[in-house]
Design a protein around this motif. Structure first.
Motif, short mmCIF file in Angstrom:
data_model
loop_
_atom_site.label_atom_id
_atom_site.label_comp_id
_atom_site.label_asym_id
_atom_site.label_seq_id
_atom_site.Cartn_x
_atom_site.Cartn_y
_atom_site.Cartn_z
N LEU A 96 54.99 88.64 70.54
CA LEU A 96 53.92 88.07 69.72
C LEU A 96 54.36 86.78 69.03
CD1 LEU A 96 52.11 91.00 67.84
CD2 LEU A 96 51.00 89.10 69.04
N ASP A 97 55.61 86.74 68.65
CA ASP A 97 56.12 85.57 67.94
C ASP A 97 56.59 84.47 68.88
OD1 ASP A 97 55.61 86.85 65.56
OD2 ASP A 97 57.67 87.53 65.25
N SER A 98 56.34 84.63 70.17
CA SER A 98 56.77 83.65 71.16
C SER A 98 55.56 83.10 71.90
CB SER A 98 57.73 84.30 72.16
OG SER A 98 57.00 85.04 73.13
N PRO A 99 55.74 81.98 72.61
CA PRO A 99 54.63 81.46 73.41
C PRO A 99 54.37 82.24 74.69
CG PRO A 99 56.57 80.05 73.65
CD PRO A 99 56.90 81.06 72.58
N MET A 100 55.17 83.28 74.97
CA MET A 100 54.97 84.05 76.19
C MET A 100 53.74 84.94 76.12
SD MET A 100 58.85 85.11 77.37
CE MET A 100 59.35 85.74 75.76
N LEU A 101 53.25 85.26 74.92
CA LEU A 101 52.07 86.10 74.75
C LEU A 101 50.98 85.31 74.05
CD1 LEU A 101 51.92 89.83 73.88
CD2 LEU A 101 50.39 88.26 72.71
N THR A 102 49.79 85.30 74.62
CA THR A 102 48.67 84.55 74.05
C THR A 102 47.51 85.49 73.77
OG1 THR A 102 47.72 84.02 76.22
CG2 THR A 102 49.32 82.46 75.30
N LEU A 103 46.73 85.13 72.75
CA LEU A 103 45.51 85.84 72.38
C LEU A 103 44.36 84.85 72.47
CD1 LEU A 103 46.79 87.80 69.24
CD2 LEU A 103 46.66 88.61 71.60
N ASP A 104 43.39 85.14 73.30
CA ASP A 104 42.27 84.23 73.56
C ASP A 104 40.97 84.93 73.17
OD1 ASP A 104 40.51 82.33 74.47
OD2 ASP A 104 41.07 82.48 76.58
N LEU A 105 40.44 84.62 72.01
CA LEU A 105 39.22 85.24 71.50
C LEU A 105 38.04 84.29 71.72
CD1 LEU A 105 37.86 87.57 69.86
CD2 LEU A 105 38.29 86.18 67.82
N ARG A 106 37.00 84.80 72.41
CA ARG A 106 35.81 83.98 72.67
C ARG A 106 34.57 84.87 72.64
NH1 ARG A 106 37.21 80.88 78.32
NH2 ARG A 106 39.48 80.78 78.09
N PRO A 107 33.40 84.25 72.47
CA PRO A 107 32.17 85.02 72.70
C PRO A 107 32.19 85.61 74.11
CG PRO A 107 31.66 82.94 71.63
CD PRO A 107 33.12 82.88 72.00
N ALA A 108 31.65 86.80 74.25
CA ALA A 108 31.76 87.53 75.51
C ALA A 108 31.20 86.75 76.69
CB ALA A 108 31.07 88.88 75.39
N ASP A 109 30.14 85.97 76.45
CA ASP A 109 29.52 85.27 77.57
C ASP A 109 30.32 84.06 78.03
OD1 ASP A 109 29.06 83.51 75.49
OD2 ASP A 109 26.87 83.68 75.54
N GLU A 110 31.41 83.74 77.36
CA GLU A 110 32.27 82.65 77.80
C GLU A 110 33.37 83.12 78.76
OE1 GLU A 110 33.75 80.16 74.70
OE2 GLU A 110 31.77 79.87 73.78
N PHE A 111 33.48 84.43 78.97
CA PHE A 111 34.39 84.99 79.95
C PHE A 111 33.61 85.44 81.17
CE2 PHE A 111 37.20 85.79 76.25
CZ PHE A 111 38.41 85.32 76.75
N PRO A 112 34.23 85.48 82.33
CA PRO A 112 33.57 86.15 83.47
C PRO A 112 33.28 87.60 83.09
CG PRO A 112 35.51 84.93 84.20
CD PRO A 112 35.55 84.92 82.71
N PRO A 113 32.15 88.14 83.51
CA PRO A 113 31.82 89.52 83.12
C PRO A 113 32.83 90.51 83.69
CG PRO A 113 30.30 88.71 84.82
CD PRO A 113 31.11 87.53 84.36
N LEU B 68 60.23 99.88 71.06
CA LEU B 68 59.21 99.07 71.69
C LEU B 68 58.63 98.07 70.70
CD1 LEU B 68 57.35 98.37 74.08
CD2 LEU B 68 55.83 100.21 73.33
N ARG B 69 58.49 98.49 69.44
CA ARG B 69 57.90 97.61 68.43
C ARG B 69 58.63 96.27 68.37
NH1 ARG B 69 58.87 99.86 62.77
NH2 ARG B 69 57.32 101.44 63.40
N ASP B 70 59.95 96.29 68.44
CA ASP B 70 60.71 95.05 68.34
C ASP B 70 60.41 94.12 69.52
OD1 ASP B 70 61.87 96.06 66.03
OD2 ASP B 70 63.56 96.93 67.12
N LEU B 71 60.32 94.69 70.71
CA LEU B 71 59.99 93.89 71.89
C LEU B 71 58.61 93.26 71.74
CD1 LEU B 71 60.54 94.76 75.61
CD2 LEU B 71 58.27 94.10 74.85
N VAL B 72 57.64 94.05 71.28
CA VAL B 72 56.26 93.55 71.17
C VAL B 72 56.16 92.46 70.12
CG1 VAL B 72 53.88 94.19 70.68
CG2 VAL B 72 55.33 95.75 71.98
#
Length: 296
Positions: free
Chosen positions: A52-69, A44-48
């Motif tokens: 991660l190294d592709s554009p198919m997976l994104t990480l979106d970090l924001r202050p909590a109040d910028e997301f819908p609750p 599984l590690r290789d798939l993950v």
């Protein structure tokens, strides 16, 4: 003889998980890669890592109040621990882990996003929310749900079976088959004495329908639609397989699926293959060897 049901095949499927941090992590993608290499076992590690190294997976970090609750009431209804609810309510930042992938096997969009979110959550002691359900996944639940070396999963780790009481019995609806591109299963007016056995039957049916769906996807290159049989057999082996177990006894019953498209999303309504009084009771009695409710 039953006919076929024609189901559309989505172009892509999406997985989304949220990690609730007390403080913003630095360089989340680098941290994710580090933690995945540390905590996720191959293959599984290789798939993950590939996701991660592709554009198919994104990480979106924001202050909590910028997301819908996040829906605290639903998380509580799905048995989130009070400590996790408090941590989510007090989080300074949320990280949305999202991925897209084609329908078929493996469901890389789900496996990768759950593994990444779980690795980050475990490193920070932060709650991980499966946004699809939605529910909070404990570290133990999350780790146990990921595929082992054989690539197998317990479907019940990825699907819930909520039910609500009505004037004529219980209404069951699966929540999880849509992760794989299928409509959810539903049954109306299930008698109260069948609450447990009908739930087991639906778990097994979900496993059988998913297997049929995946077989059809694998047999055709990028199909636009898939035909599934209207009459489907479900057996004790399917019930066991949904739980990640094995069953030697080969006892089966048949049900009929009806595609209902009137609501916001299509569903597959589960009916007895043959109409008649006590039809659901008869199915449960035939599959599980249980007496009818009136003689319990």
């Amino acid at each position: 003889m039953g006919q076929s049901l024609t189901l559309p095949v989505p172009e892509a499927l999406h997985g989304t998980y949220a990690v609730a941090f007390a403080g913003a992590p630095a360089a989340p993608r680098e941290l994710a890669r580090e933690q995945v290499l540390l905590r996720v076992r191959p293959p599984l590690r290789d798939l993950v890592v590939g996701m991660l190294d592709s554009p198919m997976l994104t990480l979106d970090l924001r202050p909590a109040d910028e997301f819908p609750p996040l829906p605290a009431d639903l998380l509580a209804a799905y048995r989130a621990a009070p400590a996790d609810l408090a941590a989510i309510a007090g989080a300074s930042h949320l990280l949305a882990v999202r991925a897209a992938y084609r329908p078929g096997w493996p469901p890389a969009h789900e496996w990768a996003t759950r593994a990444v979110a779980g690795a980050l959550g475990a490193a920070a002691g932060a709650p991980v929310v499966d946004v699809f359900t939605p529910r909070v996944l404990s570290p133990a639940e999350l780790t146990a749900s990921l595929p082992g070396a054989d690539g197998e999963i317990r479907l019940t780790d990825w699907m819930l079976l909520p039910h609500t009481a009505g004037p004529h019995g219980f209404w069951f609806t699966t929540k999880g088959l849509a992760r794989f591109g299928l409509p959810e299963l539903q049954t109306e007016n299930v008698p109260p004495p069948l609450l447990e056995p009908w739930g087991r039957l639906l778990n097994g049916l979900a496993r059988r329908v998913l297997d049929l769906w995946l077989d059809e996807l694998a047999a055709h290159e990028t199909p636009l639609v898939v035909d599934l049989p209207e009459i489907v057999s479900v057996g004790l082996q399917d019930v066991a397989a949904a739980q990640g177990a094995a069953e030697q006894m080969r006892r089966e019953v048949s049900v009929r699926l009806r595609l209902d498209e009137e609501g916001e999303v299509p569903v597959l309504t589960v009916l007895a293959a043959e109409d008649g009084p006590d039809r659901l009771e008869s199915l449960c009695a035939a599959l599980f060897g249980m007496p009818h409710p009136e003689v319990l």
